[in-house]
Write a protein that holds these residues in place. Structure first.
Motif, PDB file in Angstrom:
ATOM      1  N   ALA A   1       0.770  -1.166  -0.102  1.00  0.00           N
ATOM      2  CA  ALA A   1       0.127   0.036   0.281  1.00  0.00           C
ATOM      3  C   ALA A   1       0.838   1.217   0.007  1.00  0.00           C
ATOM      4  O   ALA A   1       0.383   2.294  -0.354  1.00  0.00           O
ATOM      5  CB  ALA A   1      -0.939  -0.205   1.190  1.00  0.00           C
ATOM      6  N   HIS A   2       2.052   0.981   0.396  1.00  0.00           N
ATOM      7  CA  HIS A   2       3.036   2.337   0.188  1.00  0.00           C
ATOM      8  C   HIS A   2       3.118   2.713  -1.233  1.00  0.00           C
ATOM      9  O   HIS A   2       3.746   4.022  -1.432  1.00  0.00           O
ATOM     10  CB  HIS A   2       4.413   2.020   0.822  1.00  0.00           C
ATOM     11  CG  HIS A   2       4.401   2.091   2.563  1.00  0.00           C
ATOM     12  ND1 HIS A   2       3.406   1.143   3.344  1.00  0.00           N
ATOM     13  CD2 HIS A   2       5.258   2.656   3.450  1.00  0.00           C
ATOM     14  CE1 HIS A   2       3.862   1.598   4.381  1.00  0.00           C
ATOM     15  NE2 HIS A   2       4.913   2.381   4.579  1.00  0.00           N
ATOM     16  N   TYR A   3       2.790   1.982  -2.120  1.00  0.00           N
ATOM     17  CA  TYR A   3       2.671   2.483  -3.455  1.00  0.00           C
ATOM     18  C   TYR A   3       2.032   3.840  -3.684  1.00  0.00           C
ATOM     19  O   TYR A   3       2.212   4.519  -4.422  1.00  0.00           O
ATOM     20  CB  TYR A   3       2.179   1.305  -4.442  1.00  0.00           C
ATOM     21  CG  TYR A   3       1.845   1.503  -5.734  1.00  0.00           C
ATOM     22  CD1 TYR A   3       3.034   1.659  -6.648  1.00  0.00           C
ATOM     23  CD2 TYR A   3       0.670   1.803  -6.540  1.00  0.00           C
ATOM     24  CE1 TYR A   3       2.868   1.951  -7.999  1.00  0.00           C
ATOM     25  CE2 TYR A   3       0.534   2.206  -7.590  1.00  0.00           C
ATOM     26  CZ  TYR A   3       1.600   2.435  -8.658  1.00  0.00           C
ATOM     27  OH  TYR A   3       1.455   2.461 -10.009  1.00  0.00           O
ATOM     28  N   PHE A   4       0.865   3.842  -2.823  1.00  0.00           N
ATOM     29  CA  PHE A   4      -0.001   5.145  -2.671  1.00  0.00           C
ATOM     30  C   PHE A   4       0.425   5.993  -1.895  1.00  0.00           C
ATOM     31  O   PHE A   4      -0.373   7.033  -1.558  1.00  0.00           O
ATOM     32  CB  PHE A   4      -1.309   4.509  -2.414  1.00  0.00           C
ATOM     33  CG  PHE A   4      -1.745   3.535  -3.512  1.00  0.00           C
ATOM     34  CD1 PHE A   4      -2.307   3.843  -4.949  1.00  0.00           C
ATOM     35  CD2 PHE A   4      -1.849   2.167  -3.016  1.00  0.00           C
ATOM     36  CE1 PHE A   4      -2.595   2.673  -5.745  1.00  0.00           C
ATOM     37  CE2 PHE A   4      -2.333   1.208  -4.021  1.00  0.00           C
ATOM     38  CZ  PHE A   4      -2.527   1.509  -5.050  1.00  0.00           C
ATOM     39  N   HIS A   5       1.679   6.021  -1.182  1.00  0.00           N
ATOM     40  CA  HIS A   5       1.914   6.733   0.099  1.00  0.00           C
ATOM     41  C   HIS A   5       1.731   8.133  -0.304  1.00  0.00           C
ATOM     42  O   HIS A   5       1.282   9.079   0.688  1.00  0.00           O
ATOM     43  CB  HIS A   5       3.500   6.364   0.722  1.00  0.00           C
ATOM     44  CG  HIS A   5       3.533   7.015   2.050  1.00  0.00           C
ATOM     45  ND1 HIS A   5       4.215   8.467   2.070  1.00  0.00           N
ATOM     46  CD2 HIS A   5       3.582   6.864   3.218  1.00  0.00           C
ATOM     47  CE1 HIS A   5       4.257   8.742   3.366  1.00  0.00           C
ATOM     48  NE2 HIS A   5       4.029   7.852   3.959  1.00  0.00           N
TER      49      HIS A   5
ATOM     50  N   VAL B   1      20.934  -4.919   0.511  1.00  0.00           N
ATOM     51  CA  VAL B   1      19.786  -5.904   1.215  1.00  0.00           C
ATOM     52  C   VAL B   1      19.355  -6.452   0.232  1.00  0.00           C
ATOM     53  O   VAL B   1      19.070  -6.493  -0.927  1.00  0.00           O
ATOM     54  CB  VAL B   1      19.072  -4.803   1.920  1.00  0.00           C
ATOM     55  CG1 VAL B   1      19.447  -4.198   3.093  1.00  0.00           C
ATOM     56  CG2 VAL B   1      18.102  -3.824   1.012  1.00  0.00           C
ATOM     57  N   GLY B   2      18.684  -7.815   0.834  1.00  0.00           N
ATOM     58  CA  GLY B   2      17.747  -8.667  -0.174  1.00  0.00           C
ATOM     59  C   GLY B   2      16.136  -8.283   0.446  1.00  0.00           C
ATOM     60  O   GLY B   2      15.950  -7.932   1.363  1.00  0.00           O
ATOM     61  N   ILE B   3      15.335  -8.375  -0.700  1.00  0.00           N
ATOM     62  CA  ILE B   3      13.959  -8.019  -0.504  1.00  0.00           C
ATOM     63  C   ILE B   3      13.003  -9.241  -0.606  1.00  0.00           C
ATOM     64  O   ILE B   3      13.073  -9.688  -1.721  1.00  0.00           O
ATOM     65  CB  ILE B   3      13.600  -6.859  -1.429  1.00  0.00           C
ATOM     66  CG1 ILE B   3      14.421  -5.674  -1.206  1.00  0.00           C
ATOM     67  CG2 ILE B   3      11.960  -6.542  -1.210  1.00  0.00           C
ATOM     68  CD1 ILE B   3      14.427  -4.833   0.213  1.00  0.00           C
ATOM     69  N   MET B   4      12.439  -9.691   0.394  1.00  0.00           N
ATOM     70  CA  MET B   4      11.251 -10.334   0.280  1.00  0.00           C
ATOM     71  C   MET B   4       9.844  -9.567   0.427  1.00  0.00           C
ATOM     72  O   MET B   4       9.708  -9.010   1.622  1.00  0.00           O
ATOM     73  CB  MET B   4      11.168 -11.707   1.321  1.00  0.00           C
ATOM     74  CG  MET B   4      12.493 -12.431   1.128  1.00  0.00           C
ATOM     75  SD  MET B   4      12.526 -13.730   2.548  1.00  0.00           S
ATOM     76  CE  MET B   4      11.038 -14.460   2.341  1.00  0.00           C
ATOM     77  N   ALA B   5       9.163  -9.715  -0.590  1.00  0.00           N
ATOM     78  CA  ALA B   5       7.850  -8.779  -0.751  1.00  0.00           C
ATOM     79  C   ALA B   5       6.868  -9.296  -1.863  1.00  0.00           C
ATOM     80  O   ALA B   5       7.178 -10.280  -2.496  1.00  0.00           O
ATOM     81  CB  ALA B   5       8.311  -7.280  -1.186  1.00  0.00           C
ATOM     82  N   THR B   6       5.821  -8.747  -1.924  1.00  0.00           N
ATOM     83  CA  THR B   6       4.807  -9.259  -2.974  1.00  0.00           C
ATOM     84  C   THR B   6       5.389  -8.587  -4.429  1.00  0.00           C
ATOM     85  O   THR B   6       6.345  -7.888  -4.431  1.00  0.00           O
ATOM     86  CB  THR B   6       3.340  -8.204  -2.733  1.00  0.00           C
ATOM     87  OG1 THR B   6       3.623  -6.817  -2.833  1.00  0.00           O
ATOM     88  CG2 THR B   6       2.902  -8.671  -1.272  1.00  0.00           C
ATOM     89  N   ASP B   7       4.488  -9.314  -5.209  1.00  0.00           N
ATOM     90  CA  ASP B   7       4.973  -8.854  -6.623  1.00  0.00           C
ATOM     91  C   ASP B   7       4.817  -7.615  -7.056  1.00  0.00           C
ATOM     92  O   ASP B   7       5.313  -6.926  -7.597  1.00  0.00           O
ATOM     93  CB  ASP B   7       4.180  -9.758  -7.672  1.00  0.00           C
ATOM     94  CG  ASP B   7       4.621 -11.333  -7.728  1.00  0.00           C
ATOM     95  OD1 ASP B   7       5.513 -11.707  -7.159  1.00  0.00           O
ATOM     96  OD2 ASP B   7       3.903 -12.016  -8.491  1.00  0.00           O
TER      97      ASP B   7
ATOM     98  N   ARG C   1       9.485  -1.693  -7.524  1.00  0.00           N
ATOM     99  CA  ARG C   1      10.530  -1.287  -6.896  1.00  0.00           C
ATOM    100  C   ARG C   1      10.626  -0.160  -5.873  1.00  0.00           C
ATOM    101  O   ARG C   1      11.314   0.723  -6.009  1.00  0.00           O
ATOM    102  CB  ARG C   1      11.964  -0.830  -8.156  1.00  0.00           C
ATOM    103  CG  ARG C   1      12.070  -1.968  -9.017  1.00  0.00           C
ATOM    104  CD  ARG C   1      12.954  -3.121  -8.437  1.00  0.00           C
ATOM    105  NE  ARG C   1      13.586  -3.986  -9.255  1.00  0.00           N
ATOM    106  CZ  ARG C   1      13.264  -5.085  -9.617  1.00  0.00           C
ATOM    107  NH1 ARG C   1      12.169  -5.449  -9.047  1.00  0.00           N
ATOM    108  NH2 ARG C   1      14.177  -5.988 -10.241  1.00  0.00           N
ATOM    109  N   LEU C   2       9.390  -0.626  -5.057  1.00  0.00           N
ATOM    110  CA  LEU C   2       9.269   0.369  -3.916  1.00  0.00           C
ATOM    111  C   LEU C   2      10.327   0.748  -3.158  1.00  0.00           C
ATOM    112  O   LEU C   2      10.711   1.956  -2.772  1.00  0.00           O
ATOM    113  CB  LEU C   2       8.036   0.016  -3.205  1.00  0.00           C
ATOM    114  CG  LEU C   2       6.590   0.336  -3.758  1.00  0.00           C
ATOM    115  CD1 LEU C   2       5.633  -0.240  -2.791  1.00  0.00           C
ATOM    116  CD2 LEU C   2       6.311   1.803  -3.987  1.00  0.00           C
TER     117      LEU C   2
END
Length: 239
Positions: free
Chosen positions: A86-90, A120-126, A132-133
């Motif tokens: 949701a930070h895509y819409f921050h 850093v490695g990123i584990m997150a949603t597609d 690339r947030l």
């Protein structure tokens, strides 16, 4: 003491754990020393990744902004959204209210920069990965992000959607496969960049990770109350 507003339900288990972490991190000797919270647990908000990957689907933004406006009317001093996708819409959310809105990605970057971490490695949603947030913020701090290969990213999405969101235990074998692949790619630490993945750390001993729920909770406590000293550091040593 300041009042915290939470836009939750994204998903519900992550929201419940987020509230728990806030309480655990608050330096409180009595009930009255804890942070007053107004929480909207709204799982009806449309899926964030679904919309980001296909803009013909229903946008979650109007519902999120509506809840932010409701929280502002209830005189909260700070707003948090325990959902990194949701930070895509921050930016739009922050502009819709006069109340500050926590940015978990920027708070993570601040923390990592203070500790001299550069990769850093990123584990997150597609949704988070495709946009690339993390990179959009971390590049300003000189921090490089690495992501799982395609087949490992499928495992991450299965953990999030088929296990945590479905109320099932996390498959730690698959989790460790992804984590180890990121560490092998040179990551100094792996970020659990989806609040659903925080449930894996809640239920299992995991080292070498930075949990984004801990980052968000720590920020909220520091803005609204007093942090317990033991939560100054968030990364458990080891891999």
């Amino acid at each position: 003491m300041k009042k915290l507003g939470i836009i939750g339900g994204l998903g519900p288990m992550a929201t419940a754990y987020f509230m728990r972490r806030i309480i655990e991190m608050t330096d409180a000797a009595t009930d009255q020393d804890n942070i007053e919270m107004v929480i909207y647990n709204s799982p009806s908000i449309p899926d964030r990744t679904g919309y980001i990957l296909d803009n013909t689907k229903e946008s979650p933004l109007p519902k999120i902004i509506d809840l932010a406006n409701r929280l502002e009317l209830q005189d909260v001093d700070y707003i948090a959204i325990p959902c990194i996708t949701a930070h895509y819409f921050h930016q739009q959310i922050a502009k819709s209210v006069d109340v500050p809105v926590s940015n978990g990605i920027r708070e993570a970057a601040d923390y990592l920069s203070e500790h001299g971490i550069k990769k850093v490695g990123i584990m997150a949603t597609d949704g988070t990965v495709s946009t690339r947030l993390f990179d959009s913020v971390f590049m300003d701090y000189g921090i490089q992000c690495v992501y799982p290969d395609w087949e490992y990213q499928k495992l991450v999405m299965s953990i999030i959607y088929d296990e945590v969101k479905a109320g099932k235990p996390v498959s730690m074998k698959e989790f460790e496969l992804v984590k180890n692949q990121l560490l092998a790619s040179g990551a100094e630490v792996v970020i659990l960049g989806c609040t659903e993945l925080s449930i894996a750390k809640r239920d299992n001993h995991i080292e070498g990770v930075l949990d984004i729920i801990d980052v968000l909770a720590r920020d909220c406590v520091m803005k609204c109350a007093k942090l317990r000293p033991e939560y100054k550091e968030l990364i458990k040593e080891g891999k």
